[in-house]
Scaffold this active site. Structure first.
Site, PDB file in Angstrom:
ATOM      1  N   PHE A 114       0.815  -1.220   0.000  1.00  8.78           N
ATOM      2  CA  PHE A 114       0.000   0.000   0.000  1.00  8.78           C
ATOM      3  C   PHE A 114       0.846   1.266   0.000  1.00  8.78           C
ATOM      4  O   PHE A 114       0.367   2.330  -0.389  1.00  8.78           O
ATOM      5  CB  PHE A 114      -0.935   0.016   1.228  1.00  8.78           C
ATOM      6  CG  PHE A 114      -0.256   0.506   2.490  1.00  8.78           C
ATOM      7  CD1 PHE A 114      -0.195   1.874   2.778  1.00  8.78           C
ATOM      8  CD2 PHE A 114       0.367  -0.376   3.360  1.00  8.78           C
ATOM      9  CE1 PHE A 114       0.460   2.339   3.914  1.00  8.78           C
ATOM     10  CE2 PHE A 114       1.011   0.078   4.494  1.00  8.78           C
ATOM     11  CZ  PHE A 114       1.068   1.436   4.776  1.00  8.78           C
ATOM     12  N   GLU A 173      -4.942  -3.784  -1.907  1.00  6.42           N
ATOM     13  CA  GLU A 173      -6.387  -3.559  -1.901  1.00  6.42           C
ATOM     14  C   GLU A 173      -6.744  -2.298  -1.134  1.00  6.42           C
ATOM     15  O   GLU A 173      -7.887  -1.864  -1.150  1.00  6.42           O
ATOM     16  CB  GLU A 173      -7.125  -4.791  -1.340  1.00  6.42           C
ATOM     17  CG  GLU A 173      -6.752  -5.230   0.069  1.00  6.42           C
ATOM     18  CD  GLU A 173      -5.511  -6.141   0.152  1.00  6.42           C
ATOM     19  OE1 GLU A 173      -4.483  -5.824  -0.506  1.00  6.42           O
ATOM     20  OE2 GLU A 173      -5.551  -7.129   0.905  1.00  6.42           O
ATOM     21  N   ARG A 174      -5.746  -1.697  -0.448  1.00  4.75           N
ATOM     22  CA  ARG A 174      -6.070  -0.493   0.331  1.00  4.75           C
ATOM     23  C   ARG A 174      -6.073   0.768  -0.536  1.00  4.75           C
ATOM     24  O   ARG A 174      -6.765   1.717  -0.240  1.00  4.75           O
ATOM     25  CB  ARG A 174      -5.056  -0.325   1.468  1.00  4.75           C
ATOM     26  CG  ARG A 174      -5.142  -1.496   2.430  1.00  4.75           C
ATOM     27  CD  ARG A 174      -4.195  -1.283   3.580  1.00  4.75           C
ATOM     28  NE  ARG A 174      -3.626  -2.556   3.989  1.00  4.75           N
ATOM     29  CZ  ARG A 174      -2.559  -2.684   4.751  1.00  4.75           C
ATOM     30  NH1 ARG A 174      -1.935  -1.617   5.207  1.00  4.75           N
ATOM     31  NH2 ARG A 174      -2.111  -3.867   5.079  1.00  4.75           N
ATOM     32  N   CYS A 182       9.480   1.950   3.607  1.00  4.04           N
ATOM     33  CA  CYS A 182      10.415   0.869   3.939  1.00  4.04           C
ATOM     34  C   CYS A 182      11.822   1.415   4.101  1.00  4.04           C
ATOM     35  O   CYS A 182      12.698   0.731   4.606  1.00  4.04           O
ATOM     36  CB  CYS A 182      10.397  -0.193   2.857  1.00  4.04           C
ATOM     37  SG  CYS A 182      11.058   0.397   1.310  1.00  4.04           S
ATOM     38  N   GLU A 218       9.304  -4.132  13.153  1.00  4.54           N
ATOM     39  CA  GLU A 218       8.998  -2.962  12.324  1.00  4.54           C
ATOM     40  C   GLU A 218       7.685  -2.343  12.823  1.00  4.54           C
ATOM     41  O   GLU A 218       6.666  -3.030  12.898  1.00  4.54           O
ATOM     42  CB  GLU A 218       8.849  -3.402  10.871  1.00  4.54           C
ATOM     43  CG  GLU A 218       8.596  -2.243   9.912  1.00  4.54           C
ATOM     44  CD  GLU A 218       8.444  -2.708   8.465  1.00  4.54           C
ATOM     45  OE1 GLU A 218       7.756  -3.716   8.220  1.00  4.54           O
ATOM     46  OE2 GLU A 218       9.005  -2.032   7.584  1.00  4.54           O
TER      47      GLU A 218
HETATM   48  P1  NAD Z   1       1.629  -6.517   3.193  1.00  5.42           P
HETATM   49  O1  NAD Z   1       2.684  -7.571   3.294  1.00  5.42           O
HETATM   50  O2  NAD Z   1       0.518  -6.540   4.175  1.00  5.42           O
HETATM   51  O3  NAD Z   1       0.923  -6.574   1.740  1.00  5.42           O
HETATM   52  C1  NAD Z   1       1.665  -6.553   0.557  1.00  5.42           C
HETATM   53  C2  NAD Z   1       0.879  -7.282  -0.527  1.00  5.42           C
HETATM   54  O4  NAD Z   1       0.687  -8.642  -0.142  1.00  5.42           O
HETATM   55  C3  NAD Z   1      -0.504  -6.690  -0.774  1.00  5.42           C
HETATM   56  O5  NAD Z   1      -0.757  -6.693  -2.155  1.00  5.42           O
HETATM   57  C4  NAD Z   1      -1.429  -7.651  -0.034  1.00  5.42           C
HETATM   58  O6  NAD Z   1      -2.696  -7.764  -0.636  1.00  5.42           O
HETATM   59  C5  NAD Z   1      -0.695  -8.977  -0.127  1.00  5.42           C
HETATM   60  N1  NAD Z   1      -0.937  -9.832   1.057  1.00  5.42           N
HETATM   61  C6  NAD Z   1      -1.148  -9.430   2.331  1.00  5.42           C
HETATM   62  N2  NAD Z   1      -1.321 -10.488   3.137  1.00  5.42           N
HETATM   63  C7  NAD Z   1      -1.217 -11.594   2.357  1.00  5.42           C
HETATM   64  C8  NAD Z   1      -1.289 -12.995   2.615  1.00  5.42           C
HETATM   65  N3  NAD Z   1      -1.508 -13.469   3.838  1.00  5.42           N
HETATM   66  N4  NAD Z   1      -1.132 -13.848   1.589  1.00  5.42           N
HETATM   67  C9  NAD Z   1      -0.905 -13.389   0.346  1.00  5.42           C
HETATM   68  N5  NAD Z   1      -0.814 -12.069   0.045  1.00  5.42           N
HETATM   69  C10 NAD Z   1      -0.969 -11.176   1.033  1.00  5.42           C
HETATM   70  O7  NAD Z   1       2.389  -5.107   3.209  1.00  5.42           O
HETATM   71  P2  NAD Z   1       1.757  -3.644   3.261  1.00  5.42           P
HETATM   72  O8  NAD Z   1       1.215  -3.401   4.618  1.00  5.42           O
HETATM   73  O9  NAD Z   1       0.912  -3.399   2.098  1.00  5.42           O
HETATM   74  O10 NAD Z   1       3.085  -2.749   3.060  1.00  5.42           O
HETATM   75  C11 NAD Z   1       3.948  -2.402   4.094  1.00  5.42           C
HETATM   76  C12 NAD Z   1       5.130  -3.333   4.193  1.00  5.42           C
HETATM   77  O11 NAD Z   1       5.848  -3.351   2.967  1.00  5.42           O
HETATM   78  C13 NAD Z   1       6.141  -2.898   5.237  1.00  5.42           C
HETATM   79  O12 NAD Z   1       6.608  -4.040   5.915  1.00  5.42           O
HETATM   80  C14 NAD Z   1       7.252  -2.260   4.417  1.00  5.42           C
HETATM   81  O13 NAD Z   1       8.519  -2.260   5.035  1.00  5.42           O
HETATM   82  C15 NAD Z   1       7.239  -3.132   3.214  1.00  5.42           C
HETATM   83  N6  NAD Z   1       7.854  -2.484   2.070  1.00  5.42           N
HETATM   84  C16 NAD Z   1       9.064  -2.962   1.649  1.00  5.42           C
HETATM   85  C17 NAD Z   1       9.698  -2.365   0.589  1.00  5.42           C
HETATM   86  C18 NAD Z   1      11.025  -2.880   0.094  1.00  5.42           C
HETATM   87  O14 NAD Z   1      11.398  -2.552  -1.026  1.00  5.42           O
HETATM   88  N7  NAD Z   1      11.733  -3.688   0.861  1.00  5.42           N
HETATM   89  C19 NAD Z   1       9.097  -1.265  -0.054  1.00  5.42           C
HETATM   90  C20 NAD Z   1       7.850  -0.817   0.398  1.00  5.42           C
HETATM   91  C21 NAD Z   1       7.237  -1.454   1.467  1.00  5.42           C
END
Ligand code: NAD
Length: 498
Positions: free
Chosen positions: A149, A176-177, A281, A383
């Site tokens: 998101f 989805e958010r 991130c 985190e």
């Molecule tokens: P998230 O892991 O909750 O979701 C990411 C994606 O995975 C979304 O599209 C979501 O629909 C999907 N998802 C969520 N739960 C799932 C499950 N149980 N099974 C399958 N798919 C699932 O992350 P978020 O809250 O959207 O984003 C924040 C996180 O992303 C933080 O931890 C941040 O550090 C990380 N991030 C990392 C980078 C990087 O390059 N390392 C960059 C941006 C964000």
């Protein structure tokens, strides 16, 4: 009210699964609309469209392919303000910050205009008598991206642009958010001349993600999100024989040496710690001053700066940061602050009780600052992803670098110092993928690669830069002999260069 379905075969398609989810406006807690959550069958429809379009797209010469990217850049410029506002309203970040989100995505699109060059293979003339050897890079076929998101423009673009420039068809499963900006990006690519089916957007949650991971026609998966999900996606995708690069969470340290310019350091730390409400991130979430005297000077300057941070709705141009993304995210971050207090860290600025006048249903909190955080605390290890900065006091430089090296996460890190020797030593020895020297958020520029180490990344190739062209292509190596030698008859001993 927005009704967000999917984008398949070059057009909007309403959701057919019967499942959907509210899309919120974090600045006032109102419902903007509904997003459909796709089923396995809806994913299959997208894959079929992608497969049908991919062969023709791959056969389009690479310069023609990247002209679509050039046109896309132009179209985005025409509606930059509208896109930034759409992004800010769904995510919660300020409009100025939303423009940065789009811009960092466009910079990767710009680099992908060089795809014809980046995809060139190798050639050896006369590798043996009458033998030439050459290699070529070919697209993988249909590939998918699953994105978080927190950068709804930048991260989809980091994946779409190199994938399609290399001749793949792409299926995006955005967060989805905040799905509206990714949907608009898909429309703009079609307007820019991308053939229908080369880029599809399938909205949804775990159900469609699992369908992506199990679909035999999807050859590669790029993921960005939290570490537990990154690890899960990497395991399942690779177990199914797919190429995968999965980027996870972070806990980025900033080491502050006694000789650092404290005004510059505090300015950098405030922006990197609290910008976008800490939902980056590459945000700095741990400040590590070296020596008691450095720590005291830092805390003394930080307190008034954190207390005076301006929190505001996403549409307020003077706000430093806006609300968190959801009510649940707000509750989670506040809970971490409670945990820190219970663990014995010293909460020197407490933003938990902040309310935004006129926006009482928005997901706001003020900046929080902890001093005397220690390695064993959950607020250090985990985190938080909110406007919370922890100060861990390190007696020496060696203690400080050890903290960053021992931490489970290894996304970004920074050192603030005036000493070149310390900076060089740090850059060489620190076990973290992206390092800043007097730069607080060292997101590499688009023609370098982006990726963390340790639990911040699963897979072996980074995002954007040269690695992106390697990830989205496979190498074929051709050894050819013309025409002499054949007439000499069969050879039964393995050919060598002896
Ligand atoms: P998230 O892991 O909750 O979701 C990411 C994606 O995975 C979304 O599209 C979501 O629909 C999907 N998802 C969520 N739960 C799932 C499950 N149980 N099974 C399958 N798919 C699932 O992350 P978020 O809250 O959207 O984003 C924040 C996180 O992303 C933080 O931890 C941040 O550090 C990380 N991030 C990392 C980078 C990087 O390059 N390392 C960059 C941006 C964000």
């Amino acid at each position: 009210m927005l009704e967000i379905g999917h984008f398949i075969g070059g057009k909007h398609v309403a959701g057919a699964s019967g499942r959907s989810q509210d899309v919120m406006q974090p600045m006032d807690g109102s419902v903007r609309g509904k997003v459909a959550l796709a089923s396995k069958d809806e994913l299959r429809a997208a894959v079929e469209n992608a497969k049908a379009a991919q062969a023709g797209w791959a056969a389009t010469n690479p310069q023609r392919r990247v002209r679509v990217l050039m046109k896309f850049l132009e179209l985005v410029q025409n509606e930059y303000d509208e896109l930034a506002e759409m992004l800010a309203r769904e995510h919660g970040k300020t409009i100025a910050d939303a423009k940065g989100d789009i811009q960092r995505g466009l910079e990767v699109v710009e680099v992908c205009i060089g795809a014809p060059h980046m995809m060139k293979g190798e050639f050896t003339d006369g590798a043996g008598p009458g033998i030439d050897v050459y290699s070529m890079r070919q697209p993988l076929g249909v590939v998918a991206g699953i994105t978080p998101f927190n950068f709804p423009a930048m991260i989809p673009l980091w994946k779409i642009a190199p994938a399609i420039a290399c001749g793949n068809a792409f299926i995006l499963k955005p967060s989805e958010r905040d799905p509206s900006v990714p949907m608009r990006i898909a429309e703009l690519f079609i307007e820019a001349g991308l053939p229908a089916g080369v880029l599809n957007v399938v909205n949804g949650d775990k159900e469609v993600v699992d369908a992506i991971l199990d679909d035999p026609d999807i050859k590669a998966v790029g993921f960005v999100g939290s570490t537990p999900i990154a690890q899960y996606i990497y395991s399942r995708a690779t177990a199914n024989g797919k190429r995968a690069q999965c980027f996870g969470g972070a806990k980025n340290h900033m080491i502050i040496m006694p000789d650092a310019d404290m005004d510059q350091t505090v300015d950098a730390l405030i922006g990197a710690g609290y910008g976008s409400a800490g939902e980056r991130c590459m945000a700095i979430s741990v400040a590590v001053p070296v020596g008691q005297e450095t720590a005291d000077r830092l805390i003394e300057r930080l307190i008034p700066r954190v207390e005076s941070l301006k929190v505001g709705p996403s549409t307020d141009n003077s706000a430093d940061f806006g609300p968190l993304v959801t009510k649940e995210a707000l509750a989670r971050v506040k809970n971490y602050v409670d945990v820190g207090v219970q663990e014995g860290a010293k909460l020197v600025v407490d933003g938990r009780n902040f309310t935004m006048q006129g926006y009482e249903n928005g997901y706001y909190m003020g900046g929080c600052l902890f001093d005397n955080v220690t390695e064993d605390m959950r607020i250090y290890k985990e985190e938080i992803f909110g406007p919370v900065l922890s100060v861990v006091r390190a007696p020496t430089y060696e203690n400080a670098i050890k903290l960053a090296n021992d931490h489970e996460m290894g996304n970004g890190v920074a050192i603030f110092t005036r000493d070149g020797d310390a900076a060089r030593d740090f850059a060489s020895r620190v076990q973290v993928g992206m390092v800043g020297v007097n730069v607080p958020i060292p997101v590499p520029i688009a023609y370098y690669t982006f990726g963390g180490w340790k639990a911040s990344s699963f897979g072996d190739l980074n995002q954007h830069g040269p690695d992106a062209f390697r990830f989205y292509t496979k190498t074929k190596t051709v050894t050819s002999r013309w025409p002499s030698g054949i007439k000499d008859g069969a050879e039964f001993v393995i050919p060598t260069m002896n």
